[in-house]
Write a protein that holds these residues in place. Structure first.
Motif, PDB file in Angstrom:
ATOM      1  N   UNK A 165       0.816  -1.210   0.000  1.00  0.00           N
ATOM      2  CA  UNK A 165       0.000   0.000   0.000  1.00  0.00           C
ATOM      3  C   UNK A 165       0.854   1.267   0.000  1.00  0.00           C
ATOM      4  N   UNK A 166       1.872   1.322   0.851  1.00  0.00           N
ATOM      5  CA  UNK A 166       2.647   2.548   1.002  1.00  0.00           C
ATOM      6  C   UNK A 166       3.881   2.607   0.097  1.00  0.00           C
ATOM      7  N   UNK A 167       4.499   1.470  -0.182  1.00  0.00           N
ATOM      8  CA  UNK A 167       5.714   1.484  -1.005  1.00  0.00           C
ATOM      9  C   UNK A 167       5.848   0.162  -1.741  1.00  0.00           C
ATOM     10  N   UNK A 168       6.296   0.241  -2.992  1.00  0.00           N
ATOM     11  CA  UNK A 168       6.273  -0.890  -3.905  1.00  0.00           C
ATOM     12  C   UNK A 168       7.273  -1.977  -3.530  1.00  0.00           C
ATOM     13  N   UNK A 169       6.870  -3.195  -3.756  1.00  0.00           N
ATOM     14  CA  UNK A 169       7.691  -4.363  -3.440  1.00  0.00           C
ATOM     15  C   UNK A 169       8.990  -4.394  -4.239  1.00  0.00           C
ATOM     16  N   UNK A 170       8.968  -3.841  -5.466  1.00  0.00           N
ATOM     17  CA  UNK A 170      10.145  -3.910  -6.336  1.00  0.00           C
ATOM     18  C   UNK A 170      11.378  -3.244  -5.730  1.00  0.00           C
ATOM     19  N   UNK A 180      11.440   1.526  -0.288  1.00  0.00           N
ATOM     20  CA  UNK A 180      11.430   0.180   0.265  1.00  0.00           C
ATOM     21  C   UNK A 180      10.079  -0.445  -0.006  1.00  0.00           C
ATOM     22  N   UNK A 181       9.797  -1.536   0.670  1.00  0.00           N
ATOM     23  CA  UNK A 181       8.488  -2.201   0.583  1.00  0.00           C
ATOM     24  C   UNK A 181       7.770  -1.952   1.905  1.00  0.00           C
ATOM     25  N   UNK A 182       6.609  -1.279   1.840  1.00  0.00           N
ATOM     26  CA  UNK A 182       5.885  -0.954   3.070  1.00  0.00           C
ATOM     27  C   UNK A 182       4.407  -1.278   2.910  1.00  0.00           C
ATOM     28  N   UNK A 183       3.878  -1.988   3.887  1.00  0.00           N
ATOM     29  CA  UNK A 183       2.476  -2.400   3.877  1.00  0.00           C
ATOM     30  C   UNK A 183       1.656  -1.529   4.828  1.00  0.00           C
ATOM     31  N   UNK A 184       0.346  -1.617   4.680  1.00  0.00           N
ATOM     32  CA  UNK A 184      -0.540  -0.851   5.567  1.00  0.00           C
ATOM     33  C   UNK A 184      -0.536  -1.465   6.967  1.00  0.00           C
ATOM     34  N   UNK A 233      10.983 -16.153   0.116  1.00  0.00           N
ATOM     35  CA  UNK A 233       9.752 -15.543   0.622  1.00  0.00           C
ATOM     36  C   UNK A 233      10.076 -14.837   1.932  1.00  0.00           C
ATOM     37  N   UNK A 234       9.952 -13.519   1.902  1.00  0.00           N
ATOM     38  CA  UNK A 234      10.186 -12.693   3.084  1.00  0.00           C
ATOM     39  C   UNK A 234       8.849 -12.419   3.756  1.00  0.00           C
ATOM     40  N   UNK A 235       8.737 -12.815   5.013  1.00  0.00           N
ATOM     41  CA  UNK A 235       7.535 -12.530   5.798  1.00  0.00           C
ATOM     42  C   UNK A 235       7.893 -11.529   6.884  1.00  0.00           C
ATOM     43  N   UNK A 236       7.035 -10.528   7.062  1.00  0.00           N
ATOM     44  CA  UNK A 236       7.260  -9.554   8.130  1.00  0.00           C
ATOM     45  C   UNK A 236       6.058  -9.560   9.074  1.00  0.00           C
ATOM     46  N   UNK A 237       6.367  -9.578  10.374  1.00  0.00           N
ATOM     47  CA  UNK A 237       5.348  -9.705  11.416  1.00  0.00           C
ATOM     48  C   UNK A 237       5.249  -8.409  12.206  1.00  0.00           C
ATOM     49  N   UNK A 238       4.063  -7.842  12.381  1.00  0.00           N
ATOM     50  CA  UNK A 238       2.845  -8.192  11.641  1.00  0.00           C
ATOM     51  C   UNK A 238       2.731  -7.437  10.317  1.00  0.00           C
ATOM     52  N   UNK A 239       3.457  -6.322  10.199  1.00  0.00           N
ATOM     53  CA  UNK A 239       3.375  -5.466   9.016  1.00  0.00           C
ATOM     54  C   UNK A 239       4.550  -4.500   9.079  1.00  0.00           C
ATOM     55  N   UNK A 240       4.588  -3.516   8.185  1.00  0.00           N
ATOM     56  CA  UNK A 240       5.628  -2.499   8.263  1.00  0.00           C
ATOM     57  C   UNK A 240       6.417  -2.359   6.982  1.00  0.00           C
ATOM     58  N   UNK A 241       7.682  -1.927   7.141  1.00  0.00           N
ATOM     59  CA  UNK A 241       8.500  -1.630   5.977  1.00  0.00           C
ATOM     60  C   UNK A 241       9.896  -2.212   6.055  1.00  0.00           C
ATOM     61  N   UNK A 242      10.361  -2.727   4.918  1.00  0.00           N
ATOM     62  CA  UNK A 242      11.730  -3.216   4.745  1.00  0.00           C
ATOM     63  C   UNK A 242      12.290  -2.536   3.503  1.00  0.00           C
TER      64      UNK A 242
END
Length: 373
Positions: free
Chosen positions: A55-60, A84-88, A184-193
């Motif tokens: 949602x916030x920043x693209x996975x690429x 980076x890659x950032x989720x809601x 496969x990168x999993x992030x708990x529970x959400x956020x940005x890498x």
């Protein structure tokens, strides 16, 4: 697996000035895998093929080569623009259970540019200070000619492990001797890498090499590896076996200026035992800092008691040029090559064209079977 250097907790809010001033990272010399190439590097063809949310920043952004950029003034329609890659933010089902469940997480699937054995991981949370994940997990699979998201045979490289914000969280991977194509990168529970680096040893497909017949025995994509170098002050020696032409000076291997009577060198492990017939030494973009001369030495480690033997002796080099040189038929088989540059300078690319011997082809095929899992 064992943890090399990781961090926990949030970083302080950005206070102005250099955004990397308070970045947490280990000394590169502390990492046993730092000399190995990043198999997920976008320059090698790495790609992020799927993600649960971006949602916030693209996975690429995860596989971009350059370090993450931060501009405190840049905002978009969804909020702060992050490199980076950032989720809601995840939410629970009700006000009295507002936080996500313990196992809730987001994920992204990375296709490696070059399949191989992963020896180390860097989960870089640069500039994610209060919005990084609490923990991450990394798994791997071998899914030839597929995007990996639907794979079921995942092996764990890094168990669920706490990570810190605005930091290079580094992990050595032990005990997973398997050729993989996807992570496969999993992030708990959400956020940005910001970035995911997967340092490892390339393992080529023997059927592809057999079909090629004659190919670059040193190329990273064919299983070649830069083992060591006398100096890596400006850039790493692994660059010389990257695919394609070097576009800028920093994409090659360049040493500092020597002030003694010695010379610089780099050592390569070839894809397998082979016979080199033609050599390309490319000094592209090194216009005032190319070496004056180069020598090539070969070693056949498959022959007991064998030592280094000369293949090219003190060949003059021109700045910003591709030098194409033929080797005599008597050069013999080799498993390793060493390029000496006199006295110092930069090499953009080194190509060692030839073919595997029968023993070399058998060795490559045996290693591929051994690492098939």
């Amino acid at each position: 697996m064992s943890v090399s250097t990781s961090f926990t907790g949030q970083a302080a809010p950005y206070a102005g000035g250099d955004p990397y001033a308070d970045y947490r990272a280990p000394d590169v010399g502390e990492l046993p895998f730092a000399h190995l190439p990043d198999l997920a590097d976008r320059r090698l063809g790495g790609s992020v093929t799927a993600a649960s949310d971006e949602f916030f920043a693209e996975r690429e952004n995860l596989v971009r080569t350059e370090r993450a950029h931060f501009d405190p003034t840049t905002f978009g329609h969804k909020g702060k623009v992050m490199d980076g890659w950032e989720t809601r933010r995840r939410r629970g089902p009700a006000p009295d259970a507002a936080l996500p469940a313990a196992d809730d997480h987001d994920w992204a699937v990375v296709r490696l540019g070059v399949p191989g054995v992963v020896r180390g991981l860097v989960v870089d949370t640069a500039h994610f200070r209060g919005n990084h994940p609490a923990a991450v997990r990394v798994e791997a699979t071998a899914a030839e000619n597929a995007e990996g998201a639907g794979a079921t045979d995942w092996v764990e490289l890094l168990p669920r492990t706490p990570v810190g914000g605005h930091a290079a969280n580094c992990f050595a991977v032990d005990g997973v001797e398997r050729r993989v194509t996807h992570l496969r990168l999993s992030q708990y529970p959400d956020g940005g890498v910001a970035r995911l680096r997967a340092h490892g040893e390339p393992v080529a497909d023997p059927a592809w090499l057999a079909a090629l017949g004659t190919f670059d025995l040193a190329a990273l994509e064919h299983g070649g590896l830069a083992e060591d170098a006398s100096d890596r002050f400006y850039s790493p020696p692994a660059h010389v076996i990257h695919p394609g032409r070097s576009r800028e000076m920093h994409e090659g291997w360049e040493t500092r200026r020597r002030r003694d009577a010695g010379h610089d060198w780099l050592r390569l492990r070839l894809a397998g035992q082979g016979v080199i017939r033609a050599v390309e030494i490319d000094t592209g973009n090194y216009k005032g800092n190319a070496p004056g001369w180069a020598s090539l030495w070969l070693l056949d480690a498959a022959t007991p008691g064998a030592g280094w033997r000369p293949a090219l002796s003190h060949t003059p080099l021109r700045p910003d040029a591709v030098h194409r040189l033929l080797l005599p038929d008597t050069v013999g088989p080799a498993t390793h090559a060493r390029l000496d540059v006199h006295p110092d300078g930069g090499i953009a690319r080194l190509r060692l064209h030839g073919s595997l011997t029968e023993a070399g082809a058998r060795g490559v095929a045996a290693r591929h079977r051994e690492l098939a899992g």
